[in-house]
Design a protein around this motif. Structure first.
Motif, short mmCIF file in Angstrom:
data_model
loop_
_atom_site.label_atom_id
_atom_site.label_comp_id
_atom_site.label_asym_id
_atom_site.label_seq_id
_atom_site.Cartn_x
_atom_site.Cartn_y
_atom_site.Cartn_z
N ASN A 43 0.83 -1.20 0.00
CA ASN A 43 0.00 0.00 0.00
C ASN A 43 0.87 1.25 0.00
N LYS A 44 0.29 2.38 -0.41
CA LYS A 44 1.04 3.64 -0.41
C LYS A 44 1.40 4.04 1.01
N PRO A 45 2.44 4.86 1.20
CA PRO A 45 2.84 5.30 2.53
C PRO A 45 1.71 6.01 3.27
N LEU A 46 1.71 5.87 4.60
CA LEU A 46 0.73 6.55 5.42
C LEU A 46 0.99 8.05 5.41
N ASP A 47 -0.07 8.83 5.51
CA ASP A 47 0.09 10.28 5.58
C ASP A 47 0.74 10.67 6.91
N ASN A 48 1.57 11.72 6.87
CA ASN A 48 2.13 12.24 8.12
C ASN A 48 1.03 12.87 8.97
N LEU A 49 1.18 12.75 10.28
CA LEU A 49 0.19 13.28 11.21
C LEU A 49 0.84 14.32 12.10
N SER A 50 0.03 15.27 12.57
CA SER A 50 0.53 16.30 13.47
C SER A 50 0.29 15.91 14.92
N ASN A 51 1.14 16.42 15.79
CA ASN A 51 1.01 16.25 17.24
C ASN A 51 0.96 17.63 17.86
N ILE A 52 -0.04 17.89 18.68
CA ILE A 52 -0.25 19.22 19.26
C ILE A 52 0.26 19.24 20.70
N HIS A 53 1.13 20.22 20.99
CA HIS A 53 1.70 20.39 22.33
C HIS A 53 1.11 21.63 22.98
N ARG A 54 0.62 21.49 24.22
CA ARG A 54 0.15 22.63 25.02
C ARG A 54 0.85 22.55 26.37
N ALA A 55 1.39 23.69 26.83
CA ALA A 55 2.24 23.62 28.01
C ALA A 55 2.09 24.83 28.92
N LEU A 56 2.32 24.60 30.21
CA LEU A 56 2.50 25.64 31.22
C LEU A 56 3.99 25.73 31.49
N ASN A 57 4.56 26.94 31.34
CA ASN A 57 6.01 27.13 31.46
C ASN A 57 6.33 28.03 32.65
N LEU A 58 7.29 27.61 33.46
CA LEU A 58 7.77 28.39 34.60
C LEU A 58 9.27 28.55 34.47
N SER A 59 9.76 29.74 34.76
CA SER A 59 11.19 29.99 34.61
C SER A 59 11.68 30.99 35.66
N TYR A 60 12.83 30.69 36.25
CA TYR A 60 13.48 31.61 37.18
C TYR A 60 14.76 32.11 36.54
N GLY A 61 14.88 33.44 36.37
CA GLY A 61 16.04 34.02 35.72
C GLY A 61 17.01 34.64 36.71
N ILE A 62 18.27 34.24 36.63
CA ILE A 62 19.33 34.77 37.49
C ILE A 62 20.14 35.77 36.67
N LYS A 63 20.16 37.00 37.11
CA LYS A 63 20.81 38.06 36.36
C LYS A 63 22.33 37.89 36.36
N LEU A 64 22.92 38.00 35.15
CA LEU A 64 24.37 37.92 34.98
C LEU A 64 24.86 39.22 34.32
N PRO A 65 26.16 39.46 34.27
CA PRO A 65 26.67 40.69 33.63
C PRO A 65 26.39 40.71 32.12
N LYS A 66 26.46 41.91 31.55
CA LYS A 66 26.41 42.14 30.11
C LYS A 66 25.13 41.60 29.45
N ASN A 67 23.98 41.92 30.05
CA ASN A 67 22.66 41.57 29.48
C ASN A 67 22.42 40.07 29.39
N LEU A 68 23.19 39.29 30.11
CA LEU A 68 22.99 37.84 30.13
C LEU A 68 22.21 37.43 31.37
N SER A 69 21.49 36.32 31.26
CA SER A 69 20.84 35.74 32.42
C SER A 69 20.85 34.22 32.28
N CYS A 70 20.85 33.55 33.41
CA CYS A 70 20.78 32.10 33.46
C CYS A 70 19.36 31.72 33.87
N ASP A 71 18.69 30.92 33.06
CA ASP A 71 17.31 30.54 33.32
C ASP A 71 17.22 29.10 33.79
#
Length: 220
Positions: A43-71
């Protein structure tokens, strides 16, 4: 257990945001990733399917010199997939819950009162072990689709661009676009179909987890 860990995580972040110059970010995002297929049979190849991602994101940023931060990042994600073939997936939607923990560096470029940020981070995704099966039969045919989720620590890297706007209270509202590259597949799928003898084929999918995400976040 997940709820207790989430509450503890929030409490720690609330304490850390009191430290001068550091930030706490909460956001919501949605993304999409595509499967790849391999077909065995005539048979012909199967059609590609999509996967949907939904997320809650939390991040703590530590300020570093020269506009950098560590997350330090924590994420709870629900992934929806649509069982193959269409007449099964139209009425059934599967889902899988996972969590992620990671860290990385972010560079902020001031643009007048706003800011453009470029971030690169890595981490690990934990998905629970499970199997899901969908099947249907008609007078002269039979169809079955089985999904296999492995309980693995799946490492990933993510590149993210974000643009932030200051609010009257000096907090930040931002939009972000990211691409995530996984190093192990999230799931594999096998589809079997049989019709009038001797018509039979087996198709397989593997979903790597590579995906593109768009989100909103709030930083204080």
């Amino acid at each position: 257990m997940r709820n207790y860990l989430f509450i503890i995580f929030i409490a720690i972040f609330q304490f850390l945001t009191a430290q001068s110059g550091n930030t706490f970010t909460v956001g919501l995002s949605s993304g999409v990733g595509m499967t790849k297929n391999t077909t065995i049979g005539e048979n012909k190849p199967l059609d590609n399917l999509s996967n949907i991602h939904r997320a809650l994101n939390l991040s703590y940023g530590i300020k570093l010199p020269k506009n950098l931060s560590c997350d330090i990042n924590f994420r709870i994600e629900n992934m929806s997939y649509f069982p193959y073939p269409n007449y099964i997936g139209r009425w059934n939607t599967g889902s899988q819950l996972s969590s992620e923990l990671g860290a990385g560096l972010r560079y902020k470029v001031p643009i007048k009162n706003n800011a453009l940020s470029i971030g690169l981070n890595g981490g690990a995704r934990l998905t629970g072990l499970s199997n899901s099966s969908y099947q249907t039969s008609m007078e002269f045919s039979y169809s079955k689709t089985t999904y296999h989720f492995d309980q693995k620590v799946n490492p990933f890297v993510k590149l993210q661009l974000s643009y932030e706007f200051p609010l009257k209270n000096k907090d930040l509202l931002g939009i972000d676009l990211s691409y995530k590259q996984s190093f192990h597949p999230i799931y594999s799928m096998e589809h079997q179909y049989s019709g009038d003898f001797p018509f039979f084929f087996v198709g397989t999918y593997t979903y790597s987890g590579n995906s593109v995400h768009l989100g909103l976040h709030y930083t204080w």
